[in-house]
Scaffold this active site. Structure first.
Site, PDB file in Angstrom:
ATOM      1  CG  ASP A   7       2.331  -5.015   6.964  1.00 39.67           C
ATOM      2  OD1 ASP A   7       2.608  -3.955   6.365  1.00 39.67           O
ATOM      3  OD2 ASP A   7       2.651  -5.233   8.141  1.00 39.67           O
ATOM      4  CD  GLU A  68       2.081  -0.635   4.928  1.00 38.83           C
ATOM      5  OE1 GLU A  68       1.162  -0.769   5.753  1.00 38.83           O
ATOM      6  OE2 GLU A  68       3.289  -0.602   5.231  1.00 38.83           O
ATOM      7  CG  ASP A 141       4.376  -7.522  11.007  1.00 45.71           C
ATOM      8  OD1 ASP A 141       4.937  -6.575  10.446  1.00 45.71           O
ATOM      9  OD2 ASP A 141       4.733  -7.992  12.105  1.00 45.71           O
TER      10      ASP A 141
END
Length: 179
Positions: A7, A68, A141
């Site tokens: 992330d 991501e 996160d």
């Protein structure tokens, strides 16, 4: 399949490693956050992200890296930092010959919770349940990184079959034109 989920972020870059196959219980092998000081020079922050991801790659030896996909936000500065951290993760994987998959936030949320509009708490709760953890990983996160890895494990087999079918169709169509 062993997947490192990333992330991306400059201040907190979530990382998580999940192992398993679609349709079977999954196992978390590690979760954490690579942090950089907000007041450090950008180049040094990117170097710290790179070093942190390299350590995770060394320790866990993933077969895939799921990152991501950066999407447009109103805050250009935030998007730039996220995109730069994302590029660092992809570079680290490419340097080692590890395939990289990009997943959108809504794709990850839909895969893990059933809704592409799920909030962070819902994602954390489902990650906790799916990986049989005692509590949701903190900060968010870290949970998001695990969700990325789970999403990839669940979606990769279908995506691979689709890519193979497209390749076969393209080869067949090309062959038909040259005959």
């Amino acid at each position: 399949m062993r997947v490192l989920g990333v992330d991306p972020g400059l201040t907190r870059c979530g990382v998580g490693v999940v192992e398993g196959v679609a349709g079977r219980p999954l196992t978390m092998l590690g979760v954490g956050v690579v942090r950089t000081p907000v007041d450090a020079e950008l180049s040094l922050r990117l170097l710290a992200v790179e070093q942190g991801i390299e350590e995770w790659l060394d320790e866990h030896r993933p077969e895939f890296v799921a990152v991501e996909r950066v999407f447009s936000q109103h805050n250009v500065r935030t998007v730039m930092g996220t995109a730069q951290a994302s590029a660092v993760a992809m570079l680290c994987a490419a340097r080692r010959g590890i395939p990289v998959a990009l997943h959108t936030p809504s794709e990850v949320k839909a895969a893990v919770t059933g809704s592409g509009r799920a909030d962070k708490a819902q994602v954390g709760a489902m990650v906790t349940r799916l990986l049989r953890l005692a509590a949701p990983p903190k900060p968010a996160d870290a949970a998001d990184a695990l969700a990325l890895a789970i999403c990839h494990i669940w979606r990769a087999p279908a995506q691979n079959r689709l890519q193979q079918a497209v390749a076969r169709h393209t080869a067949h169509a090309t062959k038909g034109r040259t005959a």
